[in-house]
Design an enzyme around this catalytic site. Structure first.
Site, PDB file in Angstrom:
ATOM      1  N   VAL A  17      44.475 -51.255  33.824  1.00 32.33           N
ATOM      2  CA  VAL A  17      45.136 -49.575  34.171  1.00 32.33           C
ATOM      3  C   VAL A  17      46.599 -49.269  33.816  1.00 32.33           C
ATOM      4  O   VAL A  17      46.537 -48.177  33.308  1.00 32.33           O
ATOM      5  CB  VAL A  17      45.292 -49.760  36.146  1.00 32.33           C
ATOM      6  CG1 VAL A  17      45.544 -48.552  36.237  1.00 32.33           C
ATOM      7  CG2 VAL A  17      44.261 -50.621  36.612  1.00 32.33           C
ATOM      8  N   ASP A 195      37.849 -56.807  48.324  1.00 29.43           N
ATOM      9  CA  ASP A 195      38.458 -55.880  47.824  1.00 29.43           C
ATOM     10  C   ASP A 195      38.024 -54.382  48.676  1.00 29.43           C
ATOM     11  O   ASP A 195      38.945 -54.343  48.909  1.00 29.43           O
ATOM     12  CB  ASP A 195      38.199 -55.393  46.460  1.00 29.43           C
ATOM     13  CG  ASP A 195      38.420 -53.971  46.170  1.00 29.43           C
ATOM     14  OD1 ASP A 195      39.161 -53.831  45.571  1.00 29.43           O
ATOM     15  OD2 ASP A 195      37.431 -53.535  45.937  1.00 29.43           O
ATOM     16  N   LYS A 199      40.114 -51.912  51.330  1.00 28.25           N
ATOM     17  CA  LYS A 199      40.298 -50.169  50.932  1.00 28.25           C
ATOM     18  C   LYS A 199      40.141 -50.033  52.256  1.00 28.25           C
ATOM     19  O   LYS A 199      40.489 -49.193  52.900  1.00 28.25           O
ATOM     20  CB  LYS A 199      39.739 -50.317  50.276  1.00 28.25           C
ATOM     21  CG  LYS A 199      40.041 -50.197  48.451  1.00 28.25           C
ATOM     22  CD  LYS A 199      38.887 -50.049  48.180  1.00 28.25           C
ATOM     23  CE  LYS A 199      39.175 -50.453  46.633  1.00 28.25           C
ATOM     24  NZ  LYS A 199      38.009 -50.538  45.471  1.00 28.25           N
ATOM     25  N   GLY A 297      37.669 -48.537  37.227  1.00 28.87           N
ATOM     26  CA  GLY A 297      37.361 -48.973  35.167  1.00 28.87           C
ATOM     27  C   GLY A 297      39.128 -48.055  35.305  1.00 28.87           C
ATOM     28  O   GLY A 297      39.988 -47.283  35.781  1.00 28.87           O
TER      29      GLY A 297
HETATM   30  N1  HSE Z   1      37.386 -54.396  41.622  1.00 27.36           N
HETATM   31  C1  HSE Z   1      37.530 -52.476  42.473  1.00 27.36           C
HETATM   32  C2  HSE Z   1      36.095 -52.122  42.439  1.00 27.36           C
HETATM   33  C3  HSE Z   1      39.361 -51.843  41.404  1.00 27.36           C
HETATM   34  O1  HSE Z   1      35.216 -52.957  42.086  1.00 27.36           O
HETATM   35  O2  HSE Z   1      35.828 -51.392  42.845  1.00 27.36           O
HETATM   36  C4  HSE Z   1      38.766 -50.613  41.482  1.00 27.36           C
HETATM   37  O3  HSE Z   1      39.531 -51.098  42.836  1.00 27.36           O
END
Ligand code: HSE
Length: 418
Positions: A17, A195, A199, A297
């Site tokens: 990033v 992950d 979120k 990405g």
């Molecule tokens: N590893 C995360 C995904 C990256 O695949 O969504 C973006 O947050």
């Protein structure tokens, strides 16, 4: 900071990033901002820009008066929290992409923002280039949301897509997701749903004003998704997606979870492939909205960071309107879920925990059932997460008003598994 203020950035992290952001900033002439210094861990690593740009000393950024914005795109959530905390204390605006850090420290970060009154923006932490946090924050201010449902992890969606459309095996698809820079450096965070639940925790605060910890939310990933599942999906013209859901129930409380789900062609999520993320919101007056964008990405994530940097020029701050202005909504696990469970060993399924079973198959090559189970039972037990057991939500996932439908547990006997 005034709209004409020049932004002088101290950047933490020069991985996927960070590099993306460096390049994006250099190709955005309209934004008068410069990266003054980049803090990295390992100075000896060979990099594509001059070594004089780098430092390993965080204080060179955090204590530098000329730097008025700290952009943090490092991997380590604990180190990221320390950086963000120090930056806010020093009166610097902060932009972060670190969903784990934000989800785990949400309450402390709210306090820090209140105390030091500086902007802390993190659009890139959820769904990368798909603008969702600011939309949840601003658009649905008065037209109150009833639900949010979406694909919020790019890597798992990429893997599921490649497995279903190109018949890649799981391992190959994961390696490709890593090579493309979509996956976390520890890909278990993607695969096992961590992950996505991080979120969802952030999205819960911006959509419904609920502050909670990821550990309080029902979740799993796609680690146990099996050949039987993909075969079942194929036969019924369904796809499997890892879906984060928040829904206001009839009793006014909220159900929230991240689980794999079967989706059919009537569902907008059916057509979302590869690293794309998507979200469907439903609100009282607007009805339904559908968002879609690249969720992982280098450039898609950098574009969200860039958007936050741009927003700092007009002093944009999250107001957390749902949290501070509305009556608190409570999360609940008191609802039922319609699930499909496959297994390599029927004795692994705690059949007595089901309200009822709708369909059942137990042959040499295939063992699965569909039925209704209380969400709290999934929260308090782990049998459905063990290796060899795969849980996938059916298309109509949430079952409310179970009483009138309740069939006796004899259905288990009918299914031949008591
Ligand atoms: N590893 C995360 C995904 C990256 O695949 O969504 C973006 O947050």
């Amino acid at each position: 900071m005034s709209p004409n203020n020049k932004l002088t950035i101290g950047l933490f992290g020069y991985g996927v990033v960070g590099k993306g952001l460096y390049s994006v900033l250099h190709n955005t002439p309209t934004l008068t901002s410069t990266i003054k210094k980049i803090c990295i861990k390992d100075i000896s690593k060979k990099r594509d820009i001059d070594s004089s740009r780098f430092t390993t000393n965080a204080a060179n950024l955090l204590q530098e008066d000329e730097i008025n914005v700290i952009v943090e795109v490092i991997d380590d959530a604990d180190a990221a929290f320390k950086i963000v905390k120090q930056a806010l204390q020093n009166g610097k605006a902060v932009v972060s992409a670190n969903k784990k850090m934000i989800a785990e420290h949400f309450e402390e970060l709210l306090e820090l923002q209140k105390k030091y009154n500086v902007p802390f923006l993190y659009e890139a932490s959820c769904c990368a280039s798909m603008p969702i946090i600011r939309n949840l924050e601003e658009y649905y201010d008065n037209d109150l949301l009833n639900s949010f449902r979406g694909i919020i992890n790019g890597s798992t969606n990429y893997i599921l897509s490649k497995m279903s459309t190109e018949k890649q095996d799981f391992k190959t698809a994961l390696l490709n997701a890593q090579a493309a820079g979509f996956a976390e450096s520890n890909p278990a965070l993607d695969i096992e749903g961590y992950d996505a639940v991080n979120k969802l925790t952030i999205l819960l605060a911006h959509s419904f004003g609920v502050v909670t910890k990821p550990s309080q939310i029902l979740f799993t990933g796609i680690q146990n998704t099996s050949e039987v599942d993909t075969q079942y999906a194929l036969e019924k013209e369904l796809k499997i997606k890892l879906v984060g859901s928040i829904k206001k129930l009839q009793n006014g409380r909220l159900a929230a979870f991240v689980l794999p789900q079967f989706v059919n062609t009537n569902d907008d999520l059916f057509f979302v492939e590869n690293e794309f993320n998507a979200a469907i919101t439903e609100s009282t007056f607007a009805d339904k909205h559908f968002f879609k964008g690249k969720g992982a990405g280098a450039y898609p994530t950098a574009s969200a960071v860039l958007s936050d940097i741009g927003a700092l020029r007009y002093n944009y701050k999250y107001e957390y309107k749902k949290l501070y202005n509305n009556d608190a909504i409570e999360l609940t696990n008191d609802y039922y879920l319609n699930v499909f469970i496959s297994t390599n060993d029927i004795s692994k399924i705690k059949k007595e925990e089901f309200e009822w079973i709708d369909a059942y198959q137990n042959t040499f090559s295939k063992c699965w059932l569909t039925g209704v189970i209380h969400a709290q039972k999934l929260i308090t037990s782990n049998w459905w997460k063990q290796q060899g057991v795969s849980l996938i939500l059916c298309e109509d996932a949430i079952v409310e008003n179970v009483d009138y439908k309740k069939i006796s547990k004899q259905s288990l006997a009918l299914a031949g598994i008591t």
